[in-house]
Design a protein around this motif. Structure first.
Motif, short mmCIF file in Angstrom:
data_model
loop_
_atom_site.label_atom_id
_atom_site.label_comp_id
_atom_site.label_asym_id
_atom_site.label_seq_id
_atom_site.Cartn_x
_atom_site.Cartn_y
_atom_site.Cartn_z
N GLU A 1 -39.41 52.59 -20.29
CA GLU A 1 -40.48 51.88 -21.03
C GLU A 1 -41.53 51.39 -20.04
OE1 GLU A 1 -41.05 48.35 -24.34
OE2 GLU A 1 -39.07 48.65 -23.44
N ASN A 2 -42.75 51.87 -20.20
CA ASN A 2 -43.84 51.49 -19.30
C ASN A 2 -44.20 50.02 -19.53
OD1 ASN A 2 -45.60 52.42 -17.25
ND2 ASN A 2 -47.30 52.33 -18.70
N HIS A 3 -44.39 49.28 -18.43
CA HIS A 3 -44.73 47.86 -18.52
C HIS A 3 -45.36 47.39 -17.22
CE1 HIS A 3 -40.82 47.96 -16.52
NE2 HIS A 3 -41.12 46.77 -16.01
N SER A 4 -46.02 46.21 -17.29
CA SER A 4 -46.53 45.55 -16.09
C SER A 4 -46.05 44.11 -16.12
CB SER A 4 -48.06 45.63 -16.02
OG SER A 4 -48.64 44.96 -17.12
N GLU A 5 -46.07 43.46 -14.95
CA GLU A 5 -45.53 42.11 -14.82
C GLU A 5 -46.48 41.24 -14.00
OE1 GLU A 5 -41.41 42.23 -13.35
OE2 GLU A 5 -41.41 44.37 -13.84
N ARG A 6 -46.61 39.98 -14.42
CA ARG A 6 -47.31 38.95 -13.65
C ARG A 6 -46.39 37.75 -13.52
NH1 ARG A 6 -51.48 39.23 -17.42
NH2 ARG A 6 -51.24 37.01 -17.76
N PHE A 7 -46.36 37.17 -12.34
CA PHE A 7 -45.46 36.07 -12.05
C PHE A 7 -46.24 34.76 -12.03
CE2 PHE A 7 -44.16 39.85 -9.51
CZ PHE A 7 -43.36 40.38 -10.50
N GLY A 8 -45.65 33.70 -12.52
CA GLY A 8 -46.31 32.42 -12.68
C GLY A 8 -46.59 31.70 -11.37
N PRO A 9 -47.14 30.48 -11.47
CA PRO A 9 -47.53 29.72 -10.27
C PRO A 9 -46.35 29.31 -9.40
CG PRO A 9 -47.82 28.41 -12.27
CD PRO A 9 -47.48 29.80 -12.71
N ASP A 10 -45.14 29.32 -9.96
CA ASP A 10 -43.94 29.01 -9.18
C ASP A 10 -43.11 30.27 -8.95
OD1 ASP A 10 -44.51 26.25 -9.08
OD2 ASP A 10 -43.65 25.99 -11.09
N GLY A 11 -43.67 31.43 -9.21
CA GLY A 11 -42.92 32.67 -9.12
C GLY A 11 -41.98 32.78 -10.30
N VAL A 12 -40.98 33.64 -10.18
CA VAL A 12 -39.99 33.80 -11.24
C VAL A 12 -38.67 34.27 -10.63
CG1 VAL A 12 -40.53 36.23 -11.78
CG2 VAL A 12 -39.60 34.74 -13.56
N GLN A 13 -37.60 33.84 -11.24
CA GLN A 13 -36.26 34.34 -10.89
C GLN A 13 -35.55 34.63 -12.21
OE1 GLN A 13 -33.04 31.75 -9.28
NE2 GLN A 13 -33.14 33.19 -7.56
N TYR A 14 -34.96 35.82 -12.28
CA TYR A 14 -34.22 36.17 -13.50
C TYR A 14 -32.95 36.93 -13.17
CZ TYR A 14 -37.16 40.42 -13.11
OH TYR A 14 -37.84 41.53 -12.65
N LEU A 15 -31.99 36.78 -14.08
CA LEU A 15 -30.72 37.47 -14.01
C LEU A 15 -30.86 38.68 -14.93
CD1 LEU A 15 -27.77 37.28 -12.97
CD2 LEU A 15 -27.25 36.07 -15.09
N VAL A 16 -30.61 39.87 -14.40
CA VAL A 16 -30.85 41.07 -15.21
C VAL A 16 -29.64 42.00 -15.20
CG1 VAL A 16 -32.03 42.26 -13.28
CG2 VAL A 16 -32.45 43.00 -15.64
N GLY A 17 -29.33 42.49 -16.38
CA GLY A 17 -28.32 43.51 -16.53
C GLY A 17 -29.00 44.86 -16.66
N ARG A 18 -28.42 45.88 -16.04
CA ARG A 18 -29.02 47.22 -16.07
C ARG A 18 -27.96 48.22 -16.52
NH1 ARG A 18 -31.47 46.70 -9.97
NH2 ARG A 18 -33.17 45.28 -10.49
N LYS A 19 -28.39 49.17 -17.35
CA LYS A 19 -27.52 50.28 -17.73
C LYS A 19 -28.33 51.51 -18.06
CE LYS A 19 -26.82 49.17 -22.63
NZ LYS A 19 -25.87 49.01 -23.67
#
Length: 88
Positions: A70-88
């Protein structure tokens, strides 16, 4: 959603790979896609995710889901970002 609850849900849904991702403040990732499905819980900061013509802001406790390729773009906030991600 809480971290442990999210991890349990990922495992039940077949997400075998679970990693923590951190991005610096005000960074961006231009249009791209991943060869895997991803489901993520925002742990800290803010992420603006654009898919097609839709753009949505995610904050701590929010969950986002991307399909494989899935095509997408990302922008990170003023404090950056941290996320927990599952991949399959």
């Amino acid at each position: 959603m809480e971290r442990d609850e999210f991890i349990d849900a990922l495992k039940r849904e077949g997400f075998a790979e679970i990693v923590t991702v951190t991005h610096d403040a005000q960074g961006t990732l231009e249009d791209h896609a991943h060869p895997f499905e991803a489901k993520a819980l925002i742990l800290h900061g803010q992420l603006t995710l654009r898919t097609g013509d839709m753009e949505r802001v995610y904050r701590m406790g929010d969950v986002f889901h991307l399909h494989a390729n899935e095509n997408h773009s990302e922008r990170f906030g003023p404090d950056g970002v941290q996320y927990l991600v599952g991949r399959k």
